[in-house]
Design a protein around this motif. Structure first.
Motif, PDB file in Angstrom:
ATOM      1  N   HIS A  46       0.853  -1.182   0.000  1.00 20.99           N
ATOM      2  CA  HIS A  46       0.000   0.000   0.000  1.00 20.99           C
ATOM      3  C   HIS A  46       0.892   1.236   0.000  1.00 20.99           C
ATOM      4  O   HIS A  46       1.961   1.243   0.602  1.00 20.99           O
ATOM      5  CB  HIS A  46      -0.924   0.015   1.225  1.00 20.99           C
ATOM      6  CG  HIS A  46      -1.794  -1.198   1.317  1.00 20.99           C
ATOM      7  ND1 HIS A  46      -2.871  -1.411   0.497  1.00 20.99           N
ATOM      8  CD2 HIS A  46      -1.713  -2.290   2.119  1.00 20.99           C
ATOM      9  CE1 HIS A  46      -3.429  -2.570   0.796  1.00 20.99           C
ATOM     10  NE2 HIS A  46      -2.744  -3.123   1.770  1.00 20.99           N
ATOM     11  N   ASN A  47       0.433   2.286  -0.668  1.00 19.83           N
ATOM     12  CA  ASN A  47       1.226   3.513  -0.772  1.00 19.83           C
ATOM     13  C   ASN A  47       0.978   4.478   0.373  1.00 19.83           C
ATOM     14  O   ASN A  47       1.350   5.641   0.295  1.00 19.83           O
ATOM     15  CB  ASN A  47       0.936   4.221  -2.101  1.00 19.83           C
ATOM     16  CG  ASN A  47       1.772   3.641  -3.235  1.00 19.83           C
ATOM     17  OD1 ASN A  47       2.848   3.098  -2.995  1.00 19.83           O
ATOM     18  ND2 ASN A  47       1.261   3.731  -4.446  1.00 19.83           N
ATOM     19  N   LYS A  48       0.340   3.989   1.426  1.00 23.56           N
ATOM     20  CA  LYS A  48       0.001   4.858   2.549  1.00 23.56           C
ATOM     21  C   LYS A  48       0.301   4.119   3.849  1.00 23.56           C
ATOM     22  O   LYS A  48      -0.606   3.644   4.530  1.00 23.56           O
ATOM     23  CB  LYS A  48      -1.483   5.235   2.456  1.00 23.56           C
ATOM     24  CG  LYS A  48      -1.959   6.285   3.427  1.00 23.56           C
ATOM     25  CD  LYS A  48      -3.441   6.538   3.167  1.00 23.56           C
ATOM     26  CE  LYS A  48      -4.028   7.501   4.174  1.00 23.56           C
ATOM     27  NZ  LYS A  48      -5.479   7.688   3.967  1.00 23.56           N
ATOM     28  N   ASP A 108       7.069  13.917  -3.021  1.00 27.03           N
ATOM     29  CA  ASP A 108       5.873  13.224  -3.505  1.00 27.03           C
ATOM     30  C   ASP A 108       6.188  11.813  -4.011  1.00 27.03           C
ATOM     31  O   ASP A 108       5.351  11.173  -4.655  1.00 27.03           O
ATOM     32  CB  ASP A 108       5.199  14.028  -4.616  1.00 27.03           C
ATOM     33  CG  ASP A 108       6.139  14.312  -5.793  1.00 27.03           C
ATOM     34  OD1 ASP A 108       7.347  14.039  -5.657  1.00 27.03           O
ATOM     35  OD2 ASP A 108       5.652  14.808  -6.834  1.00 27.03           O
ATOM     36  N   ALA A 109       7.391  11.307  -3.724  1.00 22.50           N
ATOM     37  CA  ALA A 109       7.770   9.955  -4.157  1.00 22.50           C
ATOM     38  C   ALA A 109       6.960   8.914  -3.391  1.00 22.50           C
ATOM     39  O   ALA A 109       6.464   9.174  -2.290  1.00 22.50           O
ATOM     40  CB  ALA A 109       9.263   9.731  -3.922  1.00 22.50           C
ATOM     41  N   ALA A 110       6.833   7.738  -3.963  1.00 21.80           N
ATOM     42  CA  ALA A 110       6.151   6.642  -3.270  1.00 21.80           C
ATOM     43  C   ALA A 110       7.015   6.175  -2.097  1.00 21.80           C
ATOM     44  O   ALA A 110       8.243   6.124  -2.202  1.00 21.80           O
ATOM     45  CB  ALA A 110       5.908   5.485  -4.234  1.00 21.80           C
ATOM     46  N   PRO A 111       6.408   5.848  -0.975  1.00 25.77           N
ATOM     47  CA  PRO A 111       7.205   5.393   0.169  1.00 25.77           C
ATOM     48  C   PRO A 111       7.853   4.046  -0.097  1.00 25.77           C
ATOM     49  O   PRO A 111       7.330   3.216  -0.846  1.00 25.77           O
ATOM     50  CB  PRO A 111       6.176   5.295   1.303  1.00 25.77           C
ATOM     51  CG  PRO A 111       4.857   5.166   0.623  1.00 25.77           C
ATOM     52  CD  PRO A 111       4.964   5.901  -0.667  1.00 25.77           C
ATOM     53  N   VAL A 118       9.760   8.380   2.172  1.00 26.16           N
ATOM     54  CA  VAL A 118       9.942   8.811   0.778  1.00 26.16           C
ATOM     55  C   VAL A 118      11.382   9.202   0.454  1.00 26.16           C
ATOM     56  O   VAL A 118      11.662   9.608  -0.668  1.00 26.16           O
ATOM     57  CB  VAL A 118       8.995   9.995   0.456  1.00 26.16           C
ATOM     58  CG1 VAL A 118       7.546   9.570   0.606  1.00 26.16           C
ATOM     59  CG2 VAL A 118       9.288  11.206   1.344  1.00 26.16           C
TER      60      VAL A 118
END
Length: 313
Positions: A215-217, A251-254, A243
């Motif tokens: 997941h990106n969050k 704003d990169a994906a974690p 990130v």
């Protein structure tokens, strides 16, 4: 030790279950409250000669209705399934939660799905359980049937606070790994396969295992003391979850990168579990690689000190 065998059923339409004791929910994190519910399902099933079953939903209903404000996931589907199997569940029914399914009227959900498709004889839910279109169904409506018995369990309270997925997320967001572990009954962890990265850690002198995130969050970010499971023994280390603002944009994906102490071999493709034991600091953007390297040295020293203190006690 292998997990007990649990059958995963994709969708209620495909369910052909024996008579069962059933509970329903998202079970994100499988915390102490969930564990109490599952223990009661096991007890009832044992007393009455029933199978044990869990009905859960993918995606989380809030991810469908309010995606921008949906909570961060505590666990991937695989992690949740592994926890439920370890809790002695025989059948995990995973229903795709879309607008069509969300429109099921509560009485039809009770009669056609719970009593019909899932063959429930005993249903155990939390005392605030709601179901069906517009969340119109509650415990009293659930109990208006002869097909199954209904049992409502009160919320589990620990140290004066309600045990919930929300409380676990709050502890993680505050960097309180000890409180999160108390609510979960174990350290918070993320599992995933080791995948290829940009090899920056190796260039900096700190090779890392890049763990695939589902997941990106993530529910937290920062630098942590960790213990990694899935190799020949538990391995101590330090992990960065975030990130990487010094080398990537905000704003990169974690990503989850783990540096294992005194370890130097290729482990691409291995499936590892990373236990988060303590938070060292938040992510920071440094002016260049030299101050970043200096900080990583400090992080590793602090993590080794943390383990040394733990082992002394």
């Amino acid at each position: 030790m292998p997990l007990p065998i649990m059958q995963v059923v994709r969708g209620v339409a495909a369910a052909q279950l024996p008579p069962c004791a059933l509970t329903i929910g998202n079970f994100d994190g499988v915390h102490l409250g969930h564990q109490a519910m599952l223990a009661q399902v096991r007890n009832i099933a044992h007393e009455r000669g029933l199978a044990t079953a869990v009905l859960t939903f993918e995606p989380h209903p809030r991810e469908l209705f309010t995606p921008d404000s949906a909570p961060a996931r505590l666990s991937s589907f695989r992690e949740k399934a592994e926890r439920l199997a370890a809790e002695g569940i025989d059948y995990l029914i995973v229903q795709r939660f879309d607008r069509r399914f969300a429109g099921y009227e509560a009485d039809a959900f009770r009669d056609e799905i719970i009593a019909g498709r899932l063959n429930a004889r005993h249903v155990i839910v939390g005392d605030d359980f709601c179901f069906g279109a517009r969340r119109a169904g509650d415990i009293s409506l659930l109990a208006q049937t002869q097909a199954f018995d209904v049992q409502a369990l009160p919320t589990v309270v620990h140290a004066g606070g309600r045990v919930s997925s929300t409380a676990v997320r709050a502890a993680l967001a505050q960097g309180d790994m000890a409180q999160a572990a108390t609510l979960l009954g174990r350290p918070y962890s993320i599992s995933g396969r080791v995948i290829g990265g940009d090899r920056l850690g190796r260039q900096l002198g700190f090779p890392t295992a890049n763990i695939q995130l589902h997941h990106n969050k993530p529910p937290m970010m920062g630098v942590f003391v960790v213990e990694v499971h899935g190799l020949e023994k538990p391995w101590q280390g330090v992990a960065s979850l975030g990130v990487r603002p010094t080398v990537k944009g905000a704003d990169a994906a974690p990503v989850l990168e783990v540096h294992l102490f005194d370890f130097n071999r290729q482990i691409y493709g291995e499936h590892l579990r990373v236990d988060f034991l303590a938070k060292l600091r938040d992510e920071e953007k440094y002016s260049g690689l030299e101050p970043l390297i200096a900080q990583i040295h400090k992080d590793c020293d602090q993590a080794r000190d943390w383990f040394a203190n733990r082992d002394r006690h």
